[in-house]
Write a protein that holds these residues in place. Structure first.
Motif, short mmCIF file in Angstrom:
data_model
loop_
_atom_site.label_atom_id
_atom_site.label_comp_id
_atom_site.label_asym_id
_atom_site.label_seq_id
_atom_site.Cartn_x
_atom_site.Cartn_y
_atom_site.Cartn_z
N ILE A 199 -4.96 5.54 -1.24
CA ILE A 199 -4.53 4.68 -0.13
C ILE A 199 -5.75 3.99 0.50
O ILE A 199 -5.79 2.76 0.63
CB ILE A 199 -3.80 5.48 0.97
N ILE A 213 0.81 -1.22 0.00
CA ILE A 213 0.00 0.00 0.00
C ILE A 213 0.84 1.26 0.00
O ILE A 213 0.37 2.32 -0.42
CB ILE A 213 -1.02 -0.06 1.16
N ASP A 214 2.12 1.16 0.39
CA ASP A 214 2.96 2.36 0.35
C ASP A 214 3.39 2.71 -1.07
O ASP A 214 3.96 3.76 -1.29
CB ASP A 214 4.18 2.21 1.28
N ALA A 215 3.10 1.84 -2.03
CA ALA A 215 3.47 2.11 -3.42
C ALA A 215 2.28 2.58 -4.26
O ALA A 215 2.41 2.84 -5.45
CB ALA A 215 4.08 0.87 -4.05
N VAL A 216 1.12 2.73 -3.61
CA VAL A 216 -0.09 3.19 -4.29
C VAL A 216 -0.05 4.72 -4.40
O VAL A 216 0.55 5.39 -3.57
CB VAL A 216 -1.32 2.72 -3.46
#
Lengths: 329, 329
Positions: free
Chosen positions: A196, A188-191
């Protein structure tokens, strides 16, 4: 992704830098043939050290880059080793922010030898913004006083304990290591930031009324680098229950030497205050303490004192089990 | 981007859907030759309606897509109009999430006629994670009870009032409309989630001790879709002062009919609690109320009552000015 895996640790300076490799070795050891380390590596997954040739003899199909680097840059020593693995017959999987295809030498070797490059952190899913609508089913989210303090291990241990009791439970991965372990989920940190909470809703869709999603948390509301991710994930997850994860010997926030670890009471209060937005009935189930740096006596004392002070169950779910949480569901 | 602009409103259903066009028309009217609307458009920037031919006669160089759509999809009627503009001689700028180049008809027309396509929301900057280190200079951040309630207008009005008093102040844009107005900044909702606070630090770097950054806030800590962006921006901004922006006639959070607007006192408390992480001395400067839906009498009464209830200056910075805030710096 073809199994089994050879875990690549590069020259990871410490154990936490290799947490992707360690996570796979701890939770899916049957998928691993060994670890491959470069000179200067300060991490160890407990898997046996093997060369690339030995790994191939043991049946390895994919080299998993199990270490994080900073800033998306790959040292030449890593690139060389990865290209050798491709040449000798392995696919490569990575949890880095960038695409493996964007490193010319790696891309060229993969094309030349017809190997697959897997970018675990990059989802091909198109997300929408979060809707905040109540979904059926029950949800636990692990949150932390800091990064890398046990949120994924706690969620996996709760899933295991729930299933052992015959409960209908699924671990929901939100980071690259979790995605490798669960073979689904979203880092989710790459969305894109706007999506988010929408991605968190997608990870944990409506389910049966008696079903539990045990959702891996990310970062910490008290981590100045990542709190936005933690909050968006929390709002999308709509947890009924939070479990606060904590490593009691840490002296400052990971990567931020000028930031102290928050007080547990403050951390519980701020997490509940924020989580109430999408689930007004949210409550704190307990505190999951990573006591691996304490002796058994110290750990017992710390857990007992903390439990008494906070009036909440406090457990080490790895040294012990997560059963103590389930008794309070 | 070549000026002047023709503002494209498409068939925006309401005024807020065209807030990019409205923002440019309100703050940089000298850059605009007029607005171009499609049948069914419910928005109006106050600029005169012109055809594409008339706009070109008036010297227009760039068509600015001043309306948001949902989900990155462009209706055929928009695509047709955009392609006509490209054919007749205009460049095109967009604040949509996707790239204009990814719409085949638009990309083909731009290539055929040699026009530029500008994607305002997509920064080419590579960001790092936030570091949370105190930076020199002073910072004001606008925060909101909701989305689209006046955070950008308030920041721009504060910059204008500060400069009028000879203070050293810069508006810092964090959304596509702000970036178009300021001709710099970053649309922070389009950044990879891991880098939200790092991007906010980049937008507002260390400065002279007497310099003020007036930073445009995004979303709301109480908006279930976007609070992660709001929090990461807040942590990276490290504001010394917050200004809470509010639209008093709204009955629910924008886009979320099942979410009420938060109480102002709760909103102040949660914003301060979260902002303290990266600046323990943060305080609330006042409340900026968008009274455009109230009569003058109603507005005066609302501002006086709210100011008295919260013991904070409450102003409409557009109907009046932001001077009342500066008296409390």
């Amino acid at each position: 992704m073809k199994k089994p895996y050879l875990l690549f640790l590069g020259d990871a300076p410490d154990q936490l830098a290799a947490k992707t490799a360690t996570g796979i070795a701890d939770w899916r050891p049957e998928w691993c043939v060994g670890q491959f380390r470069l000179p200067g590596c300060g991490a160890d997954t407990g898997q046996k050290d093997v060369s690339i040739d030995e790994a191939i003899d043991l049946g390895a199909k994919t080299l998993v880059i199990g270490v994080v680097n900073s800033g998306g840059f790959l040292p030449d020593s890593w690139t060389d080793a990865i290209c050798v693995a491709l040449a000798k017959g392995l696919d490569v999987a990575s949890g880095l922010h960038g695409r493996l295809q964007d490193f010319p030498a790696i891309n060229a070797a993969a094309e030349k030898y017809g190997r697959q490059l897997h970018n675990i952190r990059l989802s091909e899913q198109n997300f929408t913004t979060g809707k905040g609508i109540k979904r059926a089913g029950k949800r636990i989210l692990t949150v932390g006083t800091d990064c890398s303090c046990g949120k994924k291990y706690t969620a996996l241990a709760i899933e295991r304990a729930m299933r052992a009791r015959g409960l209908n439970a699924d671990f929901r991965a939100t980071g690259q290591t979790g995605v490798l372990i669960a073979e689904r989920g979203v880092a989710i940190d790459a969305v894109i930031a706007d999506f988010i909470s929408g991605a968190a809703e997608w990870i944990s869709p409506a389910n049966d009324a008696d079903h539990w999603d045990v959702i891996e948390g990310q970062g910490s509301l008290f981590h100045a680098s990542y709190a936005g991710v933690s909050l968006g994930l929390m709002h999308g997850a709509q947890p009924d229950l939070l479990v606060l994860c904590h490593e009691p010997t840490r002296t400052h926030m990971r990567g931020l030497p000028h930031y102290p670890i928050p007080d547990l009471t403050d951390c519980i209060a701020l997490n509940l205050a924020n989580a109430k937005l999408t689930n007004p009935d949210v409550r704190m189930l307990g505190v999951s303490v990573n006591t691996s740096a304490l002796t058994e006596d110290e750990a017992e004392r710390y857990l007992a004192e903390t439990s008494s002070r906070l009036s909440l169950p406090c457990l080490d779910v790895i040294r012990g089990s997560a059963d103590g949480f389930l008794d309070h569901l």
